[in-house]
Design an enzyme around this catalytic site. Structure first.
Site, PDB file in Angstrom:
ATOM      1  N   GLY A  62      43.442 -29.066  24.980  1.00  0.00           N
ATOM      2  CA  GLY A  62      44.154 -28.173  24.056  1.00  0.00           C
ATOM      3  C   GLY A  62      45.153 -28.899  23.165  1.00  0.00           C
ATOM      4  O   GLY A  62      45.390 -30.113  23.286  1.00  0.00           O
ATOM      5  N   ARG A  64      47.026 -32.619  23.579  1.00  0.00           N
ATOM      6  CA  ARG A  64      46.734 -33.685  22.603  1.00  0.00           C
ATOM      7  C   ARG A  64      48.006 -34.166  21.903  1.00  0.00           C
ATOM      8  O   ARG A  64      48.178 -35.358  21.664  1.00  0.00           O
ATOM      9  CB  ARG A  64      45.730 -33.189  21.558  1.00  0.00           C
ATOM     10  CG  ARG A  64      44.340 -32.957  22.141  1.00  0.00           C
ATOM     11  CD  ARG A  64      43.392 -32.356  21.116  1.00  0.00           C
ATOM     12  NE  ARG A  64      43.155 -33.238  20.006  1.00  0.00           N
ATOM     13  CZ  ARG A  64      43.578 -33.036  18.770  1.00  0.00           C
ATOM     14  NH1 ARG A  64      44.272 -31.960  18.473  1.00  0.00           N
ATOM     15  NH2 ARG A  64      43.323 -33.901  17.819  1.00  0.00           N
ATOM     16  N   HIS A  72      64.740 -20.794  24.759  1.00  0.00           N
ATOM     17  CA  HIS A  72      65.410 -22.011  24.294  1.00  0.00           C
ATOM     18  C   HIS A  72      66.900 -21.792  23.975  1.00  0.00           C
ATOM     19  O   HIS A  72      67.764 -22.539  24.431  1.00  0.00           O
ATOM     20  CB  HIS A  72      64.726 -22.568  23.042  1.00  0.00           C
ATOM     21  CG  HIS A  72      63.264 -22.798  23.219  1.00  0.00           C
ATOM     22  ND1 HIS A  72      62.738 -23.384  24.339  1.00  0.00           N
ATOM     23  CD2 HIS A  72      62.204 -22.532  22.421  1.00  0.00           C
ATOM     24  CE1 HIS A  72      61.422 -23.464  24.224  1.00  0.00           C
ATOM     25  NE2 HIS A  72      61.075 -22.944  23.063  1.00  0.00           N
ATOM     26  N   GLY A  94      43.746 -27.356  30.685  1.00  0.00           N
ATOM     27  CA  GLY A  94      43.986 -27.257  29.239  1.00  0.00           C
ATOM     28  C   GLY A  94      44.107 -28.659  28.647  1.00  0.00           C
ATOM     29  O   GLY A  94      44.753 -28.853  27.613  1.00  0.00           O
ATOM     30  N   GLY A  95      43.476 -29.630  29.305  1.00  0.00           N
ATOM     31  CA  GLY A  95      43.551 -31.040  28.880  1.00  0.00           C
ATOM     32  C   GLY A  95      42.882 -31.321  27.547  1.00  0.00           C
ATOM     33  O   GLY A  95      42.993 -32.435  27.017  1.00  0.00           O
TER      34      GLY A  95
HETATM   35  P1  NAP Z   1      45.136 -24.293  23.079  1.00  0.00           P
HETATM   36  O1  NAP Z   1      45.119 -25.353  22.055  1.00  0.00           O
HETATM   37  O2  NAP Z   1      44.497 -22.969  22.766  1.00  0.00           O
HETATM   38  O3  NAP Z   1      44.462 -24.886  24.381  1.00  0.00           O
HETATM   39  C1  NAP Z   1      44.104 -24.081  25.479  1.00  0.00           C
HETATM   40  C2  NAP Z   1      43.459 -24.966  26.517  1.00  0.00           C
HETATM   41  O4  NAP Z   1      43.047 -24.143  27.607  1.00  0.00           O
HETATM   42  C3  NAP Z   1      42.240 -25.699  26.031  1.00  0.00           C
HETATM   43  O5  NAP Z   1      42.208 -26.972  26.633  1.00  0.00           O
HETATM   44  C4  NAP Z   1      41.097 -24.845  26.564  1.00  0.00           C
HETATM   45  O6  NAP Z   1      39.997 -25.680  26.696  1.00  0.00           O
HETATM   46  C5  NAP Z   1      41.676 -24.403  27.889  1.00  0.00           C
HETATM   47  N1  NAP Z   1      41.094 -23.176  28.414  1.00  0.00           N
HETATM   48  C6  NAP Z   1      40.979 -21.990  27.763  1.00  0.00           C
HETATM   49  N2  NAP Z   1      40.382 -21.093  28.584  1.00  0.00           N
HETATM   50  C7  NAP Z   1      40.112 -21.718  29.738  1.00  0.00           C
HETATM   51  C8  NAP Z   1      39.505 -21.332  30.953  1.00  0.00           C
HETATM   52  N3  NAP Z   1      39.032 -20.107  31.146  1.00  0.00           N
HETATM   53  N4  NAP Z   1      39.392 -22.235  31.942  1.00  0.00           N
HETATM   54  C9  NAP Z   1      39.862 -23.499  31.772  1.00  0.00           C
HETATM   55  N5  NAP Z   1      40.456 -23.932  30.642  1.00  0.00           N
HETATM   56  C10 NAP Z   1      40.567 -23.055  29.636  1.00  0.00           C
HETATM   57  O7  NAP Z   1      46.610 -23.946  23.563  1.00  0.00           O
HETATM   58  P2  NAP Z   1      47.876 -24.919  23.544  1.00  0.00           P
HETATM   59  O8  NAP Z   1      48.532 -24.787  22.225  1.00  0.00           O
HETATM   60  O9  NAP Z   1      47.486 -26.257  24.028  1.00  0.00           O
HETATM   61  O10 NAP Z   1      48.833 -24.181  24.582  1.00  0.00           O
HETATM   62  C11 NAP Z   1      48.674 -24.290  25.982  1.00  0.00           C
HETATM   63  C12 NAP Z   1      49.855 -23.596  26.659  1.00  0.00           C
HETATM   64  O11 NAP Z   1      51.053 -24.230  26.256  1.00  0.00           O
HETATM   65  C13 NAP Z   1      50.021 -22.131  26.259  1.00  0.00           C
HETATM   66  O12 NAP Z   1      50.567 -21.428  27.353  1.00  0.00           O
HETATM   67  C14 NAP Z   1      51.055 -22.185  25.139  1.00  0.00           C
HETATM   68  O13 NAP Z   1      51.777 -20.983  25.023  1.00  0.00           O
HETATM   69  C15 NAP Z   1      51.947 -23.307  25.652  1.00  0.00           C
HETATM   70  N6  NAP Z   1      52.694 -23.995  24.599  1.00  0.00           N
HETATM   71  C16 NAP Z   1      52.063 -24.661  23.601  1.00  0.00           C
HETATM   72  C17 NAP Z   1      52.805 -25.316  22.642  1.00  0.00           C
HETATM   73  C18 NAP Z   1      52.150 -26.102  21.541  1.00  0.00           C
HETATM   74  O14 NAP Z   1      52.884 -26.743  20.789  1.00  0.00           O
HETATM   75  N7  NAP Z   1      50.843 -26.109  21.421  1.00  0.00           N
HETATM   76  C19 NAP Z   1      54.205 -25.293  22.682  1.00  0.00           C
HETATM   77  C20 NAP Z   1      54.828 -24.605  23.714  1.00  0.00           C
HETATM   78  C21 NAP Z   1      54.057 -23.963  24.671  1.00  0.00           C
HETATM   79  P3  NAP Z   1      38.473 -25.182  26.692  1.00  0.00           P
HETATM   80  O15 NAP Z   1      38.307 -24.282  25.515  1.00  0.00           O
HETATM   81  O16 NAP Z   1      37.729 -26.454  26.632  1.00  0.00           O
HETATM   82  O17 NAP Z   1      38.302 -24.466  27.989  1.00  0.00           O
END
Ligand code: NAP
Length: 484
Positions: free
Chosen positions: A20, A24, A240, A17-18
């Site tokens: 996502g 970032r 939390h 998820g590098g």
């Molecule tokens: P996101 O922006 O939707 O990013 C998802 C990432 O997963 C992207 O890098 C995507 O890249 C990759 N991905 C999706 N399907 C994939 C697959 N089949 N194989 C390999 N890579 C795949 O989500 P996010 O907000 O970064 O969140 C990531 C995790 O952190 C989630 O579990 C979320 O609940 C948790 N989280 C996020 C936040 C936040 O502030 N964003 C806060 C707390 C927790 P590609 O599309 O290039 O594959």
């Protein structure tokens, strides 16, 4: 004051998820800061992994943009940025497919710490664990970092624990709750267990009640569809707020060691009494001045999901019997404000006249804004006019007390990632803790579903439904003001 940065051992970190949002905004900028501060030794390799097609240089450019977007300009030292980008590589993999895995296996080195950050949706956690095992990518001491949400209820959390346990030992699994990485939250443990002053008073005999508030001004727009299946109880309280409550309420562990601390936290969760329905207030925000309503954000006009919750909870143990903990969290509230307030009881007998202004002591642990702690104490108002009393805060704001360096403390994510590399699980949730938390929240959520409970509407930019204020007023108490 000179801060001590202790370099970690060389490591290979793979961020699934590098590309996502979390990578970032938090993970990569955090890693850059640890590099800039000299915490990374020679021989560190950080690999982004996702489905998007990048070569190493393309990914470096992508990360450079993220750093520029999410870090203040002053922190972007060109030499440090270049040095950090040189550590990065990228491999395209599909968590559910075959491609890329052999190449990833080829990049991993022996003799260094191996960590795999699962920054992808939870439905992919199992597939990633399985492939890391199948392709012999993760060594026997490798660590995996798992993001929230960890399950949706007890059953799914158990299933997820079981899936991960097929390939990784509990000592290899780091379940992130970034609240535990906050400086103030750790300082809470230091204050409680590093001083003689507080612990003797830390009980029902001397503490009237505790308030834990996590208020946000943002709505759920952008992730409305996800949030609508979750709600404030699952998204904030189960993890939390519960973790903060544990740190306040737990018994002193015998040492500051992962299992000693987590054993004590687990006892707190297991001591939570079932909550009576009338001690819970659920809310959903209305449209505000130019901001959409919850149901518009969630794109679900019939949604019964709560974007606000306030509740009074009790612990069934000797230390806390009769001392309530009030929890409150919500979206689109008046201010972005998170804090824990420990309100002590008033002195048993006042020697002063009734209207002199004496009140109870309060220890405030502020998570945001302005991270720090203060303790209100009653003193004599200086000057003439007889014995008039005022409350003044003994301020323990880090930046004031410890100088400028303290205002640049590592953010929660960077601290937690460094703990993963060091192999320190103290600030990560153990599987049984997560399950115990779901076991407590499931019946509450189940009852709402059964009775099709309708959340109360509240105005955007407010402190939530009026009933949340009444919840405390009924007990002769009140929430501290929200201020930004
Ligand atoms: P996101 O922006 O939707 O990013 C998802 C990432 O997963 C992207 O890098 C995507 O890249 C990759 N991905 C999706 N399907 C994939 C697959 N089949 N194989 C390999 N890579 C795949 O989500 P996010 O907000 O970064 O969140 C990531 C995790 O952190 C989630 O579990 C979320 O609940 C948790 N989280 C996020 C936040 C936040 O502030 N964003 C806060 C707390 C927790 P590609 O599309 O290039 O594959």
């Amino acid at each position: 004051m000179v801060s001590r940065v202790i370099p970690v051992d060389p490591f290979d970190l793979v961020i699934f998820g590098g590309t996502g949002d979390l990578a970032r905004r938090k993970i990569l900028p955090g890693l850059y800061r640890r590099f800039r501060d000299g915490q990374m030794p020679e021989g560190v390799s950080i690999v982004g992994a996702a489905r998007s097609e990048f070569d190493d240089d393309g990914y470096r450019a992508f990360v450079a943009e993220a750093l520029a977007e999410f870090l203040p300009k002053a922190k972007l030292e060109p030499k440090a940025v270049k040095g950090f980008l040189d550590l990065l590589g990228y491999i395209a993999v599909d968590a559910t497919g075959k491609d890329g895995w052999a190449e990833l296996a080829g990049r991993m080195r022996k003799g260094v710490v191996q960590a795999f950050y699962f920054s992808v949706g939870p439905s992919l956690f199992g597939a990633l664990a399985e492939r890391l095992h199948k392709h012999k990518i993760a060594g026997a001491d490798a660590r995996i970092v798992v993001e929230k949400p960890f399950g949706h209820d007890l059953e799914s959390a158990k299933a997820l624990n079981a899936t991960l346990a097929k390939h990784f030992h509990e000592t290899q699994i780091y379940r992130i709750d970034h609240y535990l990485g906050k400086e103030t939250v750790q300082n809470l443990m230091a204050v409680r267990f590093g001083n003689m002053l507080f612990e003797p008073l830390w009980k029902n005999q001397y503490i009237d009640h505790v308030q834990i508030t996590v208020a946000e001004t943002v709505g759920v727009g952008g992730r409305g569809a996800y949030y609508d299946k979750s709600g404030a109880m699952r998204d904030m309280v189960q993890n939390h707020l519960m973790q903060l409550l544990c740190l306040i309420a737990m018994e002193p562990p015998s040492k500051f060691d992962p299992d000693a601390v987590r054993d004590e936290k687990l006892k707190v969760i297991r001591a939570l009494k079932p909550v009576e329905h009338e001690h819970i207030v659920r809310g959903q925000y209305r449209a505000g001045d130019g901001t959409p309503s919850y149901v518009e954000d969630a794109e679900n006009p019939d949604s019964l999901t709560e974007s606000f919750i306030a509740m009074k909870v009790h612990l069934a143990n000797w230390r806390w019997n009769g001392t309530p903990f009030y929890l409150r969290t919500g979206k689109r509230m008046k201010a972005r404000h998170s804090e824990i307030v420990v309100r002590f009881k008033e002195p048993p007998h006042s020697i002063f006249e009734e209207d002199t202004g004496q009140s109870a002591n309060e220890l405030r642990i502020r998570l945001q804004p302005n991270e720090g702690m203060d303790l209100t104490v009653t003193i004599k108002e200086p000057g003439p006019g007889g014995m008039r009393l005022i409350d003044v805060p003994l301020d323990m704001t880090f930046a004031d007390a410890l100088g400028e360096e303290a205002s640049d403390v590592p953010d929660a994510y960077e601290r937690l990632i460094m703990d993963v590399i060091r192999g320190n699980q103290t600030l990560f949730m153990r599987g049984d803790e997560v399950e115990a938390a779901w076991a407590w929240t499931d019946p509450i959520i189940g009852e709402w579903t059964e009775r099709e409970d309708r959340p109360l509407r509240y105005d955007a930019g407010s402190t939530g439904p009026e009933e949340a204020l009444i919840l405390m007023h009924r007990d002769g108490r009140r929430w501290r003001e929200l201020s930004s």
